[in-house]
Design a protein around this motif. Structure first.
Motif, short mmCIF file in Angstrom:
data_model
loop_
_atom_site.label_atom_id
_atom_site.label_comp_id
_atom_site.label_asym_id
_atom_site.label_seq_id
_atom_site.Cartn_x
_atom_site.Cartn_y
_atom_site.Cartn_z
N ASP A 142 29.30 36.83 -1.68
CA ASP A 142 28.03 36.84 -1.73
C ASP A 142 27.46 36.35 -0.60
O ASP A 142 28.25 35.38 0.22
N ARG A 143 26.34 36.89 0.00
CA ARG A 143 26.05 36.47 1.23
C ARG A 143 25.71 34.87 1.34
O ARG A 143 25.95 34.35 2.60
N THR A 144 25.52 34.26 0.52
CA THR A 144 25.23 32.59 0.57
C THR A 144 26.87 31.93 0.97
O THR A 144 26.87 30.78 1.27
N GLN A 145 27.91 32.68 0.64
CA GLN A 145 29.05 32.27 0.91
C GLN A 145 29.62 32.53 2.50
O GLN A 145 30.72 32.12 2.91
N PHE A 146 28.97 33.27 3.15
CA PHE A 146 29.12 33.71 4.39
C PHE A 146 29.38 32.45 5.34
O PHE A 146 28.30 31.74 5.31
N ASN A 147 30.56 32.46 6.44
CA ASN A 147 30.39 31.27 7.19
C ASN A 147 30.30 31.82 8.63
O ASN A 147 29.87 31.00 9.48
N MET A 148 30.39 33.25 8.61
CA MET A 148 30.09 33.60 10.18
C MET A 148 29.17 34.94 10.04
O MET A 148 28.10 34.94 10.99
N ILE A 149 28.97 35.79 9.29
CA ILE A 149 28.28 36.86 9.12
C ILE A 149 26.62 36.11 9.04
O ILE A 149 26.54 35.30 7.88
N GLY A 150 25.82 36.57 9.80
CA GLY A 150 24.41 35.89 9.81
C GLY A 150 24.42 34.58 10.36
O GLY A 150 23.25 33.74 10.41
N HIS A 151 25.48 34.18 10.98
CA HIS A 151 25.35 32.97 11.90
C HIS A 151 25.64 33.15 13.48
O HIS A 151 25.57 34.39 13.49
N GLN A 152 25.81 32.01 14.08
CA GLN A 152 25.82 32.42 15.82
C GLN A 152 27.38 32.35 15.97
O GLN A 152 27.85 31.11 15.82
N THR A 153 28.00 33.14 16.37
CA THR A 153 29.37 32.83 17.05
C THR A 153 29.21 33.39 18.44
O THR A 153 29.07 34.50 18.80
N PRO A 154 29.91 32.58 19.24
CA PRO A 154 29.78 32.83 20.65
C PRO A 154 31.01 34.06 20.81
O PRO A 154 31.94 33.99 20.44
N ILE A 155 30.69 34.76 21.85
CA ILE A 155 31.66 36.12 22.31
C ILE A 155 32.99 35.56 22.51
O ILE A 155 33.31 34.62 23.32
N ILE A 156 34.05 36.52 22.16
CA ILE A 156 35.47 35.84 22.25
C ILE A 156 35.72 35.91 24.01
O ILE A 156 36.45 35.22 24.13
N ASP A 157 35.24 36.66 24.66
CA ASP A 157 35.54 36.52 26.05
C ASP A 157 34.71 35.86 27.01
O ASP A 157 34.97 35.59 28.11
N LEU A 158 34.15 34.87 26.39
CA LEU A 158 33.20 33.89 27.11
C LEU A 158 33.87 33.06 28.14
O LEU A 158 33.55 33.12 29.42
N HIS A 159 34.90 32.46 27.94
CA HIS A 159 35.65 31.44 28.73
C HIS A 159 36.39 32.38 29.73
O HIS A 159 36.34 32.18 31.09
N ASP A 160 36.76 33.61 29.45
CA ASP A 160 37.44 34.43 30.52
C ASP A 160 36.57 35.08 31.65
O ASP A 160 36.81 35.01 32.58
N ILE A 161 35.33 35.28 31.06
CA ILE A 161 34.16 35.93 31.88
C ILE A 161 33.79 34.57 33.00
O ILE A 161 33.77 34.98 33.97
N VAL A 162 33.31 33.58 32.34
CA VAL A 162 32.86 32.41 33.20
C VAL A 162 33.89 32.04 34.25
O VAL A 162 33.77 31.39 35.09
N SER A 163 35.17 32.04 33.81
CA SER A 163 36.27 31.60 34.79
C SER A 163 36.72 32.81 35.53
O SER A 163 37.64 32.65 36.31
N GLY A 164 36.25 34.11 35.43
CA GLY A 164 36.55 34.96 36.56
C GLY A 164 37.94 35.67 36.18
O GLY A 164 38.60 36.30 36.79
N LYS A 165 38.24 35.54 34.71
CA LYS A 165 39.83 36.06 34.47
C LYS A 165 39.53 37.30 33.57
O LYS A 165 40.51 38.02 33.29
#
Lengths: 762, 152
Positions: A198-221
């Motif tokens: 049920d949508r009330t049970q979502f932990n991620m859908i409808g919430h904010q999740t940082p992009i998975i490539d974030l650290h690689d991008i900011v460190s130039g990797k």
């Protein structure tokens, strides 16, 4: 009318079937996922009665290893929209996985394994939301069954969280990894046996999740196409014919070959009309040890061109001709009521012509591709939105079977539609074949601006009639621009259904007489699709005209929009289409109807959030526009001020958006923030012009993108809370921003905008 | 061709290249440091920004022969683990979309904060105007820089 590549039928209602991957599948996916519990997710589409009509190949793989790692294959191209994060998080949420233990692997381009991976049209989440949830839920049930068996408890008492199965009453828990061996040997549960959260049970859908490539991008990797390297790789920079349809007549490479580092010079055949998207332009390639030597070698080349049929082409002249053309009667494409009667009975007639220029994608990462040919097979690394399109184009250019071509998808340094065309990848493959070397083709910024698949220039004329009762009684929209279809078929001279269905033929308002007409416009450049495509010029014209009509009717523009949308209803359009259909972004109108209630809702929300009607500081003003595109409803209010030097400052932008279920709130917001900036660029800055068949602008000084000092300052994104099916967010922010900005400028200055980019000094 | 000895991220590198080769291509093609990006080749977009001593320069238009004894710092050199305060702020505000221009943006911001540890919004806008972002992440860039300034 032609079916266009970006507007092809995307899906019906897509459903999924999960299966355990076989040894053969392991081989197919290159050993990426061997061991543990491996599930393949098979997508199929259903007809209206829910009957399965076609089984596509398995598209997505999910693995849970014995040490509890969850591996999800990302099969869409990442270009800043966050899809490498958003689709896996849907699986992870249903599964109850610990996100920090999820690893995401990018799929290579392989249609047999993944189905079409073409990433455009703002449809990745729309198409894969449900199947991704089902896949996660099936894996979850397999793990719960294994745990319940071990504990000898009913499965109904178990749940998953944090990559563990938990037994609520006894407080027992066990990691996914420990259950893999048992789960592996259980039969796959049927879809009817799974229970989605049920949508009330979502932990991620409808919430904010940082992009998975974030650290690689900011460190130039992070690895973009331009960063892909193989041993002994050489760089190719190509001098291409400056005019469409032109060809190399002769060339002198003596000076080029004397430059240190230059290895070879190879001519490339091309220059056909229609250009298509998979063929290279005619040119001469310089192959060198490094990029600088290749650039210098290219500069030193002397090439004589046969400039072909477009040598005299002048874009300013074409705009003048099209302006004449739209004054005439055109080809009728939608008809309701009797416009001539509305005109005859009108109290007032408002008529304007709206002009918009060519635009280039200008992704900051210019096109590039690496090709290696070995033992009759070709391997590609490229920033591509469409790996299968690239694979097929390369196979055809090399005369080999598509199975002998492997396309590795890197991150894309911007896409916006440019990188769904494989022309630059084919160049690399051809040069790798001819030279016998691994070749990276590198486009320079000049190459990119001169040889893009351009967003076409456009002239549109709208005639609106207001009757004796002050009602908007008639709407006549004339449209002239070179069609994207002309890139594939030179005989096409008028807009295709898919292009018109981006605002023009799906004009949703309750006006008794509506007439949409198209006119001839010849293509003289390669025409392509750019973020939100034909919505840009169509909604610029429609959105500013509606504001002018409201003023003439002495009505508030928002009150008028609500009035013209009328009662809550679903609009179908098709019964009024003439010689064509309404394409609804590739979806059945019954699955994704045009609902006036949803549009009215976003309009009312944006009015409230932006304080429409409030008193502003002197010199500031608000402008409004609303539009549905890519099945998403968007209303926009822009606040501007204009100083005595005609300098435009954009203080606030408010968007209200109904995109159904918003999967990753932060990425929905970032797409709207970026969409406003993208639209601000084309509204205020960007313009490609052509003289003597050649693009005039060379770099970011001539072709301008908005920079930080003049960019919209505060962008507020108000997302409607919804359980409806998710729809696109990459493109929908772009269309309504520009007319809202124009309307705000009018409110601030009294000057109406009829031509883009906006120039208040003329 | 000529031999140059340049200092990048605290290490000395000997390279034998054309004397007009821009630093960008020395970094990317010769030293295989790919974090610095190519965008325009004419110092118009800022994707190639690195620091020369403490100043931001556009490496695409900066010939190797002009580097001399200056100390070059690239994105690979501002922190061991990608945890420079500016990089951390970029993560906190989830600044990147496609991410391609962001290493240049970060290097420009690092230089800005070295010369002005608490820039105003307007000073940030002026200092960052040479760095294009086609995805349109400007407001988050600004927020990230302001947050670093506030913490220093």
């Amino acid at each position: 009318m032609n079916i266009l590549a970006p507007f092809q039928k995307k899906s019906k209602d897509v459903s999924s079937q999960v299966f355990k991957a076989s040894r053969r599948d392991f081989i197919k996916i290159g050993g990426m996922l061997t061991g543990g519990l491996v599930l393949g997710i098979n997508f199929f589409s259903c007809n209206e009665k829910g009957k399965k009509i076609s089984t596509l190949a398995p598209n997505v793989y999910l693995r849970i290893t014995s040490d509890g790692e969850v591996v999800i294959i990302a099969h869409r191209s990442e270009m800043g929209q966050g899809i490498r994060t958003s689709l896996p998080l849907i699986v992870a949420d249903e599964l109850g996985a610990n996100w920090s233990k999820v690893r995401i692997i990018q799929a290579e381009g392989d249609e047999k394994t993944y189905g079409s991976q073409n990433t455009d049209g703002s449809f990745s989440v729309r198409m894969f939301y449900k199947p991704m949830r089902e896949a996660g839920a099936i894996a979850k049930l397999l793990l719960i069954q294994a745990a319940a068996q071990k504990w000898d408890v009913p499965i109904t008492e178990c749940d998953t969280e944090n990559s563990q199965v938990i037994h609520k009453t006894s407080n027992k828990s066990i990691g996914f990894g420990e259950l893999v061996e048992t789960a592996k040997n259980s039969p796959i549960p049927a879809l009817k046996d799974i229970k989605l959260k049920d949508r009330t049970q979502f932990n991620m859908i409808g919430h904010q999740t940082p992009i998975i490539d974030l650290h690689d991008i900011v460190s130039g990797k992070a690895i973009f196409g331009i960063d892909a390297v193989v041993e002994n790789m050489k760089i190719a920079v190509i001098k291409r014919c400056p005019t469409l349809g032109g060809k190399v007549k002769s060339f002198d490479d003596k000076k080029t070959l004397s430059i240190p580092g230059v290895i070879k010079v190879i001519p490339i055949k091309g220059g056909d009309i229609p250009p298509t998207i998979e063929k290279p332009l005619s040119g001469v390639a310089v192959i060198a040890e490094n990029t600088w030597a290749a650039i210098k070698g290219r500069d030193a080349l002397e090439v004589e061109w046969d400039l072909g049929p477009n040598a005299q082409y002048d874009s300013t002249k074409q705009l003048e001709e099209l302006t004449q053309e739209v004054q005439k009667s055109g080809t009728l494409r939608r008809n309701r009521g009797d416009f001539n009667k509305a005109k005859a009975g009108a109290k007032q007639l408002i008529e304007h012509t709206y002009i918009a220029p060519y635009l280039a994608h200008a992704t900051v990462e210019p096109p590039n591709a690496l090709a290696v040919i070995k033992n009759g097979s070709c391997e590609i690394w490229a920033p591509t939105q469409h790996p299968q399109g690239a694979r097929d184009a390369v196979a055809s250019a090399l005369g080999i079977n598509a199975e002998k071509v492997k396309v590795n998808v890197t991150l894309l340094g911007g896409g916006f539609g440019r990188k769904s065309k494989p022309d630059f990848i084919v160049e690399a493959a051809i040069l790798a074949k001819e030279s016998g070397l691994p070749i990276k083709v590198q486009w320079t910024r000049e190459d990119d601006l001169h040889h893009d698949f351009f967003h076409a220039l456009s002239v549109q004329r709208i005639v609106a009639t207001i009757d004796q009762d002050n009602k908007l009684s008639g709407w006549n929209h004339h449209i002239a621009y070179p069609s994207i279809s002309a890139t594939f078929d030179a005989a096409v001279l008028q807009a295709a259904d898919g292009e018109l269905g981006q605002g023009a033929t799906d004009f949703p308002y309750n006006v008794p007489s509506i007439k949409v007409e198209t006119h001839d416009a010849k293509a003289h450049l390669r025409i392509g699709w750019l973020r939100s495509v034909r919505n840009i010029p169509q909604v610029f014209a429609i959105g500013t005209m509606l504001d002018e009509i409201a003023e003439a009717r002495k009505m508030d523009p928002i009150a008028q929009a609500l009035e013209l949308l009328g009662d809550d209803r679903s609009i179908t359009f098709n019964e009024e289409m003439v010689n064509g259909t309404y394409t609804n972004y590739g979806e059945n109108i019954s699955d994704y109807p045009w609902e006036t209630a949803r549009m009215k809702n976003v309009i009312q929300r944006v009015a409230k959030e932006a304080g429409w009607g409030k008193k502003l500081s002197s010199g500031s003003a608000l402008g409004f526009a609303a539009h549905r595109s890519f099945l998403t409803y968007v209303a926009c209010i822009v606040e501007v001020s204009v100083d005595s030097n005609k300098k435009i400052s954009i203080h606030n932008v408010h968007y209200a958006v109904d995109c159904g279920t918003a999967v990753n709130i932060d990425r929905v917001k970032s797409q709207f923030e970026g969409g406003a900036q993208f639209s601000a660029s084309l509204a205020l800055k960007s313009e490609i012009t052509v003289k003597n068949g050649r693009v005039v602008q060379n770099n970011y000084d001539g072709y301008q993108i908005i920079r930080m000092p003049e960019s919209p300052k505060q962008i507020h994104v108000h997302i409607i809370d919804s359980e409806a099916k998710p729809t696109g967010v990459g493109e929908p922010p772009v269309p309504p921003f520009t007319p809202a900005l124009c309307n705000a400028i009018y409110a601030a200055t009294g000057k109406r905008i009829y031509k883009l980019p906006i120039d208040l000094t003329s | 061709m000529a031999k140059y000895s340049i200092q990048v991220n605290g290490k000395t590198h000997e390279v034998d290249v054309m004397d007009d080769m821009p630093l960008l291509w020395v970094l990317r093609d010769v030293l295989a440091m790919k974090g610095t990006k190519f965008g325009c080749g004419k110092a118009l977009c800022g994707a190639c920004t690195v620091n020369l001593d403490d100043t931001a320069i556009r490496s695409c238009s900066f010939p190797i022969s002009a580097v001399g004894k200056g100390k070059i710092t690239t994105i690979e050199g501002i922190s061991e683990e990608g945890n420079h305060p500016v990089q951390q702020a970029w993560e906190k505000y989830v600044v990147p979309q496609c991410g391609y221009c962001q290493t240049g943006q970060i290097m420009n911001a690092v230089a800005l904060l070295k010369s002005n540890s608490s820039p105003s919004e307007q000073e940030i806008e002026q200092a960052m105007q040479g760095n294009l972002c086609r995805c349109g992440t400007y407001n988050r860039i600004k927020e990230a820089i302001l947050s670093v300034a506030a913490e220093s």
